[in-house]
Design an enzyme around this catalytic site. Structure first.
Site, PDB file in Angstrom:
ATOM      1  N   TYR A  58      44.690  30.758  38.394  1.00 13.55           N
ATOM      2  CA  TYR A  58      44.047  32.055  38.596  1.00 13.55           C
ATOM      3  C   TYR A  58      43.701  32.709  37.253  1.00 13.55           C
ATOM      4  O   TYR A  58      44.589  33.118  36.495  1.00 13.55           O
ATOM      5  CB  TYR A  58      44.938  32.999  39.417  1.00 13.55           C
ATOM      6  CG  TYR A  58      45.216  32.528  40.840  1.00 13.55           C
ATOM      7  CD1 TYR A  58      44.475  31.504  41.437  1.00 13.55           C
ATOM      8  CD2 TYR A  58      46.218  33.111  41.605  1.00 13.55           C
ATOM      9  CE1 TYR A  58      44.728  31.079  42.728  1.00 13.55           C
ATOM     10  CE2 TYR A  58      46.477  32.690  42.916  1.00 13.55           C
ATOM     11  CZ  TYR A  58      45.732  31.670  43.460  1.00 13.55           C
ATOM     12  OH  TYR A  58      45.989  31.244  44.748  1.00 13.55           O
ATOM     13  N   LEU A 198      43.032  38.566  55.172  1.00 15.52           N
ATOM     14  CA  LEU A 198      41.919  39.479  55.473  1.00 15.52           C
ATOM     15  C   LEU A 198      40.583  38.740  55.387  1.00 15.52           C
ATOM     16  O   LEU A 198      39.515  39.381  55.330  1.00 15.52           O
ATOM     17  CB  LEU A 198      41.941  40.663  54.495  1.00 15.52           C
ATOM     18  CG  LEU A 198      43.171  41.570  54.616  1.00 15.52           C
ATOM     19  CD1 LEU A 198      43.258  42.553  53.443  1.00 15.52           C
ATOM     20  CD2 LEU A 198      43.138  42.326  55.947  1.00 15.52           C
ATOM     21  N   ALA A 199      40.634  37.405  55.407  1.00 16.55           N
ATOM     22  CA  ALA A 199      39.423  36.587  55.292  1.00 16.55           C
ATOM     23  C   ALA A 199      38.580  37.070  54.107  1.00 16.55           C
ATOM     24  O   ALA A 199      37.369  37.269  54.203  1.00 16.55           O
ATOM     25  CB  ALA A 199      38.613  36.599  56.589  1.00 16.55           C
ATOM     26  N   GLY A 201      38.356  39.832  52.710  1.00 15.47           N
ATOM     27  CA  GLY A 201      37.739  41.156  52.877  1.00 15.47           C
ATOM     28  C   GLY A 201      36.931  41.296  54.157  1.00 15.47           C
ATOM     29  O   GLY A 201      36.658  42.410  54.606  1.00 15.47           O
ATOM     30  N   LEU A 202      36.547  40.166  54.776  1.00 12.03           N
ATOM     31  CA  LEU A 202      35.709  40.247  55.994  1.00 12.03           C
ATOM     32  C   LEU A 202      36.413  41.018  57.113  1.00 12.03           C
ATOM     33  O   LEU A 202      35.764  41.636  57.948  1.00 12.03           O
ATOM     34  CB  LEU A 202      35.368  38.833  56.502  1.00 12.03           C
ATOM     35  CG  LEU A 202      34.338  38.040  55.706  1.00 12.03           C
ATOM     36  CD1 LEU A 202      34.284  36.593  56.199  1.00 12.03           C
ATOM     37  CD2 LEU A 202      32.957  38.686  55.795  1.00 12.03           C
ATOM     38  N   GLY A 205      36.944  45.618  57.837  1.00 12.12           N
ATOM     39  CA  GLY A 205      36.093  46.590  58.530  1.00 12.12           C
ATOM     40  C   GLY A 205      35.045  47.194  57.612  1.00 12.12           C
ATOM     41  O   GLY A 205      34.266  48.057  58.022  1.00 12.12           O
TER      42      GLY A 205
HETATM   43  N1  LIG Z   1      46.917  28.485  48.022  1.00 11.48           N
HETATM   44  C1  LIG Z   1      45.620  28.669  47.921  1.00 11.48           C
HETATM   45  O1  LIG Z   1      44.833  27.719  47.744  1.00 11.48           O
HETATM   46  C2  LIG Z   1      45.084  30.064  48.033  1.00 11.48           C
HETATM   47  C3  LIG Z   1      43.712  30.275  48.278  1.00 11.48           C
HETATM   48  C4  LIG Z   1      43.262  31.579  48.433  1.00 11.48           C
HETATM   49  C5  LIG Z   1      44.158  32.640  48.324  1.00 11.48           C
HETATM   50  N2  LIG Z   1      45.480  32.397  48.048  1.00 11.48           N
HETATM   51  C6  LIG Z   1      46.458  33.508  47.885  1.00 11.48           C
HETATM   52  O2  LIG Z   1      46.274  34.464  48.917  1.00 11.48           O
HETATM   53  C7  LIG Z   1      46.001  35.734  48.339  1.00 11.48           C
HETATM   54  C8  LIG Z   1      45.120  36.562  49.253  1.00 11.48           C
HETATM   55  O3  LIG Z   1      43.926  35.882  49.583  1.00 11.48           O
HETATM   56  P1  LIG Z   1      42.484  36.371  49.120  1.00 11.48           P
HETATM   57  O4  LIG Z   1      42.635  37.200  47.910  1.00 11.48           O
HETATM   58  O5  LIG Z   1      41.634  35.161  49.110  1.00 11.48           O
HETATM   59  O6  LIG Z   1      41.938  37.224  50.335  1.00 11.48           O
HETATM   60  P2  LIG Z   1      42.440  38.412  51.270  1.00 11.48           P
HETATM   61  O7  LIG Z   1      43.793  38.841  50.919  1.00 11.48           O
HETATM   62  O8  LIG Z   1      42.159  37.969  52.642  1.00 11.48           O
HETATM   63  O9  LIG Z   1      41.372  39.568  50.922  1.00 11.48           O
HETATM   64  C9  LIG Z   1      41.325  40.213  49.690  1.00 11.48           C
HETATM   65  C10 LIG Z   1      40.172  41.220  49.760  1.00 11.48           C
HETATM   66  O10 LIG Z   1      40.520  42.241  50.700  1.00 11.48           O
HETATM   67  C11 LIG Z   1      40.393  43.517  50.102  1.00 11.48           C
HETATM   68  N3  LIG Z   1      41.458  44.392  50.585  1.00 11.48           N
HETATM   69  C12 LIG Z   1      42.794  44.166  50.474  1.00 11.48           C
HETATM   70  N4  LIG Z   1      43.487  45.161  51.063  1.00 11.48           N
HETATM   71  C13 LIG Z   1      42.579  46.030  51.545  1.00 11.48           C
HETATM   72  C14 LIG Z   1      42.691  47.267  52.252  1.00 11.48           C
HETATM   73  N5  LIG Z   1      43.874  47.759  52.589  1.00 11.48           N
HETATM   74  N6  LIG Z   1      41.542  47.902  52.598  1.00 11.48           N
HETATM   75  C15 LIG Z   1      40.339  47.392  52.283  1.00 11.48           C
HETATM   76  N7  LIG Z   1      40.174  46.234  51.606  1.00 11.48           N
HETATM   77  C16 LIG Z   1      41.286  45.553  51.243  1.00 11.48           C
HETATM   78  C17 LIG Z   1      40.544  43.281  48.627  1.00 11.48           C
HETATM   79  O11 LIG Z   1      39.882  44.328  47.965  1.00 11.48           O
HETATM   80  P3  LIG Z   1      40.448  45.003  46.620  1.00 11.48           P
HETATM   81  O12 LIG Z   1      40.451  43.912  45.604  1.00 11.48           O
HETATM   82  O13 LIG Z   1      39.454  46.086  46.375  1.00 11.48           O
HETATM   83  O14 LIG Z   1      41.832  45.543  46.889  1.00 11.48           O
HETATM   84  C18 LIG Z   1      39.871  41.933  48.458  1.00 11.48           C
HETATM   85  O15 LIG Z   1      38.484  42.086  48.358  1.00 11.48           O
HETATM   86  C19 LIG Z   1      45.381  35.388  46.982  1.00 11.48           C
HETATM   87  O16 LIG Z   1      45.437  36.479  46.080  1.00 11.48           O
HETATM   88  C20 LIG Z   1      46.251  34.239  46.559  1.00 11.48           C
HETATM   89  O17 LIG Z   1      47.491  34.706  46.074  1.00 11.48           O
HETATM   90  C21 LIG Z   1      45.946  31.125  47.928  1.00 11.48           C
END
Ligand SMILES: NC(=O)c1ccc[n+]([C@@H]2O[C@H](COP(=O)([O-])OP(=O)(O)OC[C@H]3O[C@@H](n4cnc5c(N)ncnc54)[C@H](OP(=O)(O)O)[C@@H]3O)[C@@H](O)[C@H]2O)c1
Length: 330
Positions: A58, A198-199, A201-202, A205
């Site tokens: 990362y 949260l997919a 951000g999808l 909402g």
């Molecule tokens: N093992 C793997 O291969 C792998 C792959 C992908 C992800 N991950 C792990 O999983 C974690 C989470 O996954 P992700 O970052 O892909 O996606 P996610 O958690 O599904 O979504 C993150 C997005 O949601 C937004 N968000 C979060 N909380 C919110 C709220 N309360 N209201 C409105 N918007 C909100 C964030 O915006 P803001 O930034 O503005 O807060 C960001 O744009 C990663 O950080 C990583 O640690 C692991």
């Protein structure tokens, strides 16, 4: 906040963890400055989050460094630091060097949960596990785990040593692990840790139509192969995905529930899911997400959510890899 024991260990993790990929920048995300990222980690911790998820990949170590900078001001024993070794670094010497570099960036003597980020078919898993087990015996790692791992690779891994968790993509718009991966984990007594709940951000909402969604994040197989960042060869499910989001939004209105809370609580209501890792880059988002650990979804709402998302699950098919048509999960 609720806590759960991770696998067969004495490590207690918060049911909502903080994902630290999206602070790192890259094509998917805007980089979060260090001060804001540190404040976000503190806000999550103050709200009861103790499970922090990072990786050497990362931001080329930026994410680990930022987490490392906060550890001094937290009680280290109360924090569960999780990091990942990249698939290119799974050979014995490379893995040892990767782990030392991560420990250095994290400014700590030990990593609580160390994942194999993706399997590497070129490197025998027995070699990888030998290095991991030595690191565990030396006290550098507490718990061994895998990520993005299908049933056959999980079986081969378990023949070489014990892993306690498989970190996989799991959310209302991405249920592909239900076809095979989740069952394989349950049979082997391996916990599921859900990423991208949260997919990306999808499911917040905030996006009513595809035009509103950041183009850099249009990488998963929901989106067409013609999108700039797509690495797969499929036509995507863009119409079905946004129709499904609309159905979930309608259900949240009908049941008078907040969509972020519903999206985060949903995987926590599925068998053997220990924790969801929500990415956030502001203290407000981190606090809102932490609250979802205490949210209970009724049987009626769970059944309606299942109905609302089953067609998309069927259309996307059994490949659990969100980003590639040629699945890296075996
Ligand atoms: N093992 C793997 O291969 C792998 C792959 C992908 C992800 N991950 C792990 O999983 C974690 C989470 O996954 P992700 O970052 O892909 O996606 P996610 O958690 O599904 O979504 C993150 C997005 O949601 C937004 N968000 C979060 N909380 C919110 C709220 N309360 N209201 C409105 N918007 C909100 C964030 O915006 P803001 O930034 O503005 O807060 C960001 O744009 C990663 O950080 C990583 O640690 C692991």
């Amino acid at each position: 906040m609720q806590y759960e024991t991770l696998g067969n260990t004495d490590v207690e993790v918060s049911r909502v963890g903080l994902g630290l990929w999206n602070i790192s920048g890259g094509s998917d995300w805007e980089k979060t400055d260090e001060d804001q990222a540190v404040k976000t980690i503190h806000a999550a911790h103050d709200a009861g989050v103790n499970f922090f998820d990072t990786a050497e990949a990362y931001g080329d170590g930026y994410s680990e460094e930022v987490l490392g900078k906060t550890l001094d001001s937290l009680d280290r024993d109360d924090v569960v630091v999780a990091s990942k070794v990249s698939p290119d670094n799974l050979a014995y010497d490379d893995l040892k060097a990767s782990c030392e570099a991560s420990l250095d960036r994290l400014s700590t003597d030990y990593i609580d949960v160390y994942y194999v980020h993706y399997q590497n078919p070129e490197i025998p898993i027995s070699e990888t596990m030998r290095a991991l087990k030595e690191l565990q015996e030396e006290g550098r790692i507490r718990v061994l785990a895998v990520s993005n791992t299908g049933p056959a690779d999980l079986k081969a891994t378990l023949e070489a040593g014990r892993v306690e968790a498989n970190q996989v993509p799991y959310n209302l718009l991405w249920r592909a692990i239900e076809h095979e991966v989740a069952g394989g984990c349950r049979e082997s007594n391996v916990d599921l840790v859900a990423y991208s709940p949260l997919a990306q951000g999808l499911l917040t909402g905030e996006y009513d139509a595809i035009e509103e969604y950041p183009t850099g994040r249009m990488r998963t197989r929901h989106f067409s192969r013609d999108r700039l960042e797509a690495r797969h060869s499929e036509t995507g499910t863009e119409r079905e995905t946004f129709e499904t989001i609309e159905r979930i939004r309608d259900l949240c209105e009908e049941y008078d529930r907040d969509m972020v809370e519903v999206a985060l609580a949903w995987p926590l209501h599925q068998p053997r899911v220990t924790s969801v890792l929500a990415g956030a880059s502001s203290p407000e988002h981190a606090r809102a997400n932490a609250a979802a650990a205490d949210v209970s979804l009724s049987e009626d709402l769970l059944a309606d959510l299942d109905d609302a998302t089953s067609d998309l699950k069927a259309t996307l098919g059994p490949n659990p890899d969100p980003w590639q048509s040629d699945s890296r999960y075996n």
